[in-house]
Design a protein around this motif. Structure first.
Motif, PDB file in Angstrom:
ATOM      1  N   TRP A  96      -0.769   6.328  -5.589  1.00 34.75           N
ATOM      2  CA  TRP A  96      -0.615   7.699  -6.094  1.00 34.75           C
ATOM      3  C   TRP A  96       0.142   8.565  -5.113  1.00 34.75           C
ATOM      4  CZ3 TRP A  96      -1.241   7.319 -10.873  1.00 34.75           C
ATOM      5  CH2 TRP A  96      -2.266   6.563 -11.439  1.00 34.75           C
ATOM      6  N   ARG A  97       1.080   9.329  -5.646  1.00 39.01           N
ATOM      7  CA  ARG A  97       1.836  10.320  -4.887  1.00 39.01           C
ATOM      8  C   ARG A  97       1.439  11.700  -5.385  1.00 39.01           C
ATOM      9  NH1 ARG A  97       5.985   8.806  -1.514  1.00 39.01           N
ATOM     10  NH2 ARG A  97       5.129  10.715  -0.616  1.00 39.01           N
ATOM     11  N   LEU A  98       1.114  12.577  -4.466  1.00 35.10           N
ATOM     12  CA  LEU A  98       0.792  13.959  -4.810  1.00 35.10           C
ATOM     13  C   LEU A  98       2.081  14.760  -4.804  1.00 35.10           C
ATOM     14  CD1 LEU A  98      -2.454  14.487  -2.711  1.00 35.10           C
ATOM     15  CD2 LEU A  98      -2.166  13.477  -4.976  1.00 35.10           C
ATOM     16  N   GLN A  99       2.283  15.518  -5.849  1.00 32.86           N
ATOM     17  CA  GLN A  99       3.488  16.319  -5.992  1.00 32.86           C
ATOM     18  C   GLN A  99       3.245  17.712  -5.419  1.00 32.86           C
ATOM     19  OE1 GLN A  99       6.225  14.508  -7.241  1.00 32.86           O
ATOM     20  NE2 GLN A  99       4.608  13.000  -6.894  1.00 32.86           N
ATOM     21  N   PRO A 100       4.292  18.432  -5.062  1.00 33.54           N
ATOM     22  CA  PRO A 100       4.121  19.779  -4.479  1.00 33.54           C
ATOM     23  C   PRO A 100       3.292  20.722  -5.354  1.00 33.54           C
ATOM     24  CG  PRO A 100       6.384  19.049  -4.190  1.00 33.54           C
ATOM     25  CD  PRO A 100       5.702  18.026  -5.064  1.00 33.54           C
TER      26      PRO A 100
ATOM     27  N   GLY B 244       0.743  19.868  -7.043  1.00 30.72           N
ATOM     28  CA  GLY B 244      -0.620  19.356  -7.122  1.00 30.72           C
ATOM     29  C   GLY B 244      -0.805  18.265  -8.155  1.00 30.72           C
ATOM     30  N   SER B 245       0.216  17.957  -8.938  1.00 36.76           N
ATOM     31  CA  SER B 245       0.087  16.883  -9.921  1.00 36.76           C
ATOM     32  C   SER B 245       0.116  15.530  -9.204  1.00 36.76           C
ATOM     33  CB  SER B 245       1.185  16.982 -10.977  1.00 36.76           C
ATOM     34  OG  SER B 245       2.461  16.811 -10.394  1.00 36.76           O
ATOM     35  N   ILE B 246      -0.283  14.515  -9.940  1.00 38.51           N
ATOM     36  CA  ILE B 246      -0.386  13.164  -9.387  1.00 38.51           C
ATOM     37  C   ILE B 246       0.579  12.262 -10.148  1.00 38.51           C
ATOM     38  CG2 ILE B 246      -1.949  11.211  -9.028  1.00 38.51           C
ATOM     39  CD1 ILE B 246      -4.240  13.355  -9.251  1.00 38.51           C
ATOM     40  N   GLN B 247       1.338  11.462  -9.392  1.00 38.67           N
ATOM     41  CA  GLN B 247       2.308  10.560  -9.997  1.00 38.67           C
ATOM     42  C   GLN B 247       2.143   9.174  -9.386  1.00 38.67           C
ATOM     43  OE1 GLN B 247       6.403  11.691  -9.328  1.00 38.67           O
ATOM     44  NE2 GLN B 247       7.009  10.829 -11.281  1.00 38.67           N
ATOM     45  N   SER B 248       2.240   8.142 -10.225  1.00 36.46           N
ATOM     46  CA  SER B 248       2.120   6.771  -9.740  1.00 36.46           C
ATOM     47  C   SER B 248       3.410   6.303  -9.074  1.00 36.46           C
ATOM     48  CB  SER B 248       1.786   5.830 -10.900  1.00 36.46           C
ATOM     49  OG  SER B 248       2.936   5.625 -11.702  1.00 36.46           O
ATOM     50  N   HIS B 249       3.330   5.166  -8.413  1.00 38.75           N
ATOM     51  CA  HIS B 249       4.504   4.572  -7.763  1.00 38.75           C
ATOM     52  C   HIS B 249       5.581   4.175  -8.768  1.00 38.75           C
ATOM     53  CE1 HIS B 249       2.053   1.072  -8.829  1.00 38.75           C
ATOM     54  NE2 HIS B 249       3.169   0.376  -8.794  1.00 38.75           N
ATOM     55  N   VAL B 250       5.246   4.108 -10.059  1.00 31.86           N
ATOM     56  CA  VAL B 250       6.253   3.806 -11.085  1.00 31.86           C
ATOM     57  C   VAL B 250       6.648   5.047 -11.872  1.00 31.86           C
ATOM     58  CG1 VAL B 250       5.551   1.383 -11.269  1.00 31.86           C
ATOM     59  CG2 VAL B 250       4.597   3.065 -12.860  1.00 31.86           C
ATOM     60  N   GLY B 251       6.146   6.221 -11.442  1.00 31.66           N
ATOM     61  CA  GLY B 251       6.582   7.475 -12.040  1.00 31.66           C
ATOM     62  C   GLY B 251       5.714   8.034 -13.151  1.00 31.66           C
ATOM     63  N   HIS B 252       4.576   7.411 -13.445  1.00 22.68           N
ATOM     64  CA  HIS B 252       3.684   7.926 -14.479  1.00 22.68           C
ATOM     65  C   HIS B 252       2.844   9.086 -13.946  1.00 22.68           C
ATOM     66  CE1 HIS B 252       3.578   3.631 -16.349  1.00 22.68           C
ATOM     67  NE2 HIS B 252       4.686   4.269 -16.640  1.00 22.68           N
TER      68      HIS B 252
ATOM     69  N   ALA C  71       0.805  -1.219   0.000  1.00 25.74           N
ATOM     70  CA  ALA C  71       0.000   0.000   0.000  1.00 25.74           C
ATOM     71  C   ALA C  71       0.840   1.271   0.000  1.00 25.74           C
ATOM     72  CB  ALA C  71      -0.948  -0.012   1.209  1.00 25.74           C
ATOM     73  N   ARG C  72       2.146   1.134   0.044  1.00 31.69           N
ATOM     74  CA  ARG C  72       3.031   2.303  -0.024  1.00 31.69           C
ATOM     75  C   ARG C  72       3.804   2.342  -1.351  1.00 31.69           C
ATOM     76  NH1 ARG C  72       3.632   5.088   4.573  1.00 31.69           N
ATOM     77  NH2 ARG C  72       5.806   5.657   4.227  1.00 31.69           N
ATOM     78  N   GLY C  73       3.456   1.422  -2.268  1.00 29.38           N
ATOM     79  CA  GLY C  73       4.097   1.419  -3.577  1.00 29.38           C
ATOM     80  C   GLY C  73       5.429   0.698  -3.622  1.00 29.38           C
ATOM     81  N   ASP C  74       5.700  -0.133  -2.627  1.00 30.53           N
ATOM     82  CA  ASP C  74       6.940  -0.908  -2.600  1.00 30.53           C
ATOM     83  C   ASP C  74       6.687  -2.306  -3.148  1.00 30.53           C
ATOM     84  OD1 ASP C  74       8.553   1.093  -1.425  1.00 30.53           O
ATOM     85  OD2 ASP C  74       7.848   0.548   0.575  1.00 30.53           O
TER      86      ASP C  74
ATOM     87  N   ILE D 296      10.645  -3.255 -13.542  1.00 33.19           N
ATOM     88  CA  ILE D 296       9.305  -3.748 -13.210  1.00 33.19           C
ATOM     89  C   ILE D 296       8.269  -2.688 -13.580  1.00 33.19           C
ATOM     90  CG2 ILE D 296       7.744  -4.370 -11.311  1.00 33.19           C
ATOM     91  CD1 ILE D 296      10.217  -5.687  -9.952  1.00 33.19           C
ATOM     92  N   GLY D 297       8.530  -1.450 -13.213  1.00 30.95           N
ATOM     93  CA  GLY D 297       7.589  -0.366 -13.498  1.00 30.95           C
ATOM     94  C   GLY D 297       7.328  -0.166 -14.979  1.00 30.95           C
ATOM     95  N   ARG D 298       8.341  -0.313 -15.806  1.00 32.36           N
ATOM     96  CA  ARG D 298       8.167  -0.141 -17.259  1.00 32.36           C
ATOM     97  C   ARG D 298       7.384  -1.281 -17.886  1.00 32.36           C
ATOM     98  NH1 ARG D 298      13.636   0.867 -16.907  1.00 32.36           N
ATOM     99  NH2 ARG D 298      14.130  -1.071 -17.995  1.00 32.36           N
ATOM    100  N   ASN D 299       7.343  -2.409 -17.214  1.00 31.97           N
ATOM    101  CA  ASN D 299       6.724  -3.608 -17.779  1.00 31.97           C
ATOM    102  C   ASN D 299       5.561  -4.104 -16.923  1.00 31.97           C
ATOM    103  OD1 ASN D 299       8.634  -4.196 -20.122  1.00 31.97           O
ATOM    104  ND2 ASN D 299      10.022  -3.840 -18.412  1.00 31.97           N
ATOM    105  N   TYR D 300       4.875  -3.180 -16.273  1.00 29.05           N
ATOM    106  CA  TYR D 300       3.751  -3.451 -15.366  1.00 29.05           C
ATOM    107  C   TYR D 300       2.455  -3.089 -16.085  1.00 29.05           C
ATOM    108  CZ  TYR D 300       0.994  -2.761 -11.010  1.00 29.05           C
ATOM    109  OH  TYR D 300       0.059  -2.809 -10.005  1.00 29.05           O
ATOM    110  N   ALA D 301       1.509  -4.040 -16.134  1.00 30.33           N
ATOM    111  CA  ALA D 301       0.271  -3.818 -16.880  1.00 30.33           C
ATOM    112  C   ALA D 301      -0.808  -4.790 -16.396  1.00 30.33           C
ATOM    113  CB  ALA D 301       0.525  -4.035 -18.372  1.00 30.33           C
ATOM    114  N   PRO D 302      -2.063  -4.529 -16.773  1.00 25.78           N
ATOM    115  CA  PRO D 302      -3.138  -5.473 -16.434  1.00 25.78           C
ATOM    116  C   PRO D 302      -3.453  -6.404 -17.602  1.00 25.78           C
ATOM    117  CG  PRO D 302      -4.107  -3.418 -17.138  1.00 25.78           C
ATOM    118  CD  PRO D 302      -2.596  -3.244 -17.216  1.00 25.78           C
ATOM    119  N   ASP D 303      -4.000  -7.569 -17.280  1.00 26.77           N
ATOM    120  CA  ASP D 303      -4.539  -8.425 -18.329  1.00 26.77           C
ATOM    121  C   ASP D 303      -6.032  -8.106 -18.488  1.00 26.77           C
ATOM    122  OD1 ASP D 303      -5.941  -9.810 -16.308  1.00 26.77           O
ATOM    123  OD2 ASP D 303      -4.683 -11.606 -16.436  1.00 26.77           O
ATOM    124  N   LYS D 304      -6.714  -8.835 -19.339  1.00 34.20           N
ATOM    125  CA  LYS D 304      -8.130  -8.562 -19.623  1.00 34.20           C
ATOM    126  C   LYS D 304      -9.047  -8.831 -18.428  1.00 34.20           C
ATOM    127  CE  LYS D 304      -7.624  -9.452 -24.528  1.00 34.20           C
ATOM    128  NZ  LYS D 304      -7.901 -10.359 -25.638  1.00 34.20           N
TER     129      LYS D 304
END
Length: 177
Positions: A92-96, A98-106, A26-29, A60-68
């Motif tokens: 989700w990480r909130l940036q200073p 106000g933007s939103i960034q995922s645990h893999v940087g998207h 739950a902390r993106g680790d 891992i982050g670059r190759n992380y995706a869902p299946d159908k």
């Protein structure tokens, strides 16, 4: 997905999928879960070894995706390694600014804000659904109090079906077989 991963998938198309060996908390680790750790119980009870190698985490982050079916995985060369989720597919990480960034940087744009019966805060974005990191809840609370975000209430048990994700692909696989 990395070019090398796509090449490996084409070269070895019939590699069996892997279940239970990788978890996202739950902390993106990310956590590796060997046989001994898996024998101790599900990911929510027995996490395993936290990954700290930056290049492995980035891979891992670059190759992380869902299946159908809504099961999230890491495509490790020709092998699909399904991920056990402690909470949601994205953290989700909130940036200073106000933007939103995922645990893999998207970067992502919020479509709606959700709160469950325990007061946990989630965001649904064009990237998908995820939990707001605990360190960012104060900043999110300020956005809610300012009326910028208006959370909808949803019960925790309803989240996976409503937002189309499976927390434990390993458990889902056992039920299917």
């Amino acid at each position: 997905m990395d070019d090398l991963v796509q090449q490996a998938m084409a070269k070895w198309p019939n590699v069996p999928d892997c279940y239970g060996w990788l978890g996202l908390d739950a902390r993106g680790d990310w956590y590796m879960r060997d046989d001994a750790v898996q024998a101790l119980g599900p990911f929510t009870k027995s996490k395993g070894s936290r990954l700290v190698h930056e290049k492995l985490i980035a891979f891992i982050g670059r190759n992380y995706a869902p299946d159908k079916q809504g099961q999230w995985f890491f495509q490790n060369g020709p092998q699909r390694v399904y991920v056990e989720l402690e909470a949601t597919p994205w953290i989700w990480r909130l940036q200073p600014d106000g933007s939103i960034q995922s645990h893999v940087g998207h970067l992502a744009r919020m479509q709606r804000c959700i709160v469950d019966e325990h007061g946990r805060l989630y965001l649904d974005t064009e990237q998908g659904f995820g939990l707001v990191h605990t360190q960012d809840v104060l900043q999110a609370a300020n956005l809610i109090e300012a009326g910028i975000w208006v959370p909808q209430e949803v019960l925790t048990r309803e989240l996976p079906e409503r937002f189309a994700y499976i927390r434990s692909p390993q458990q889902a696989q056992k039920i299917q077989t």
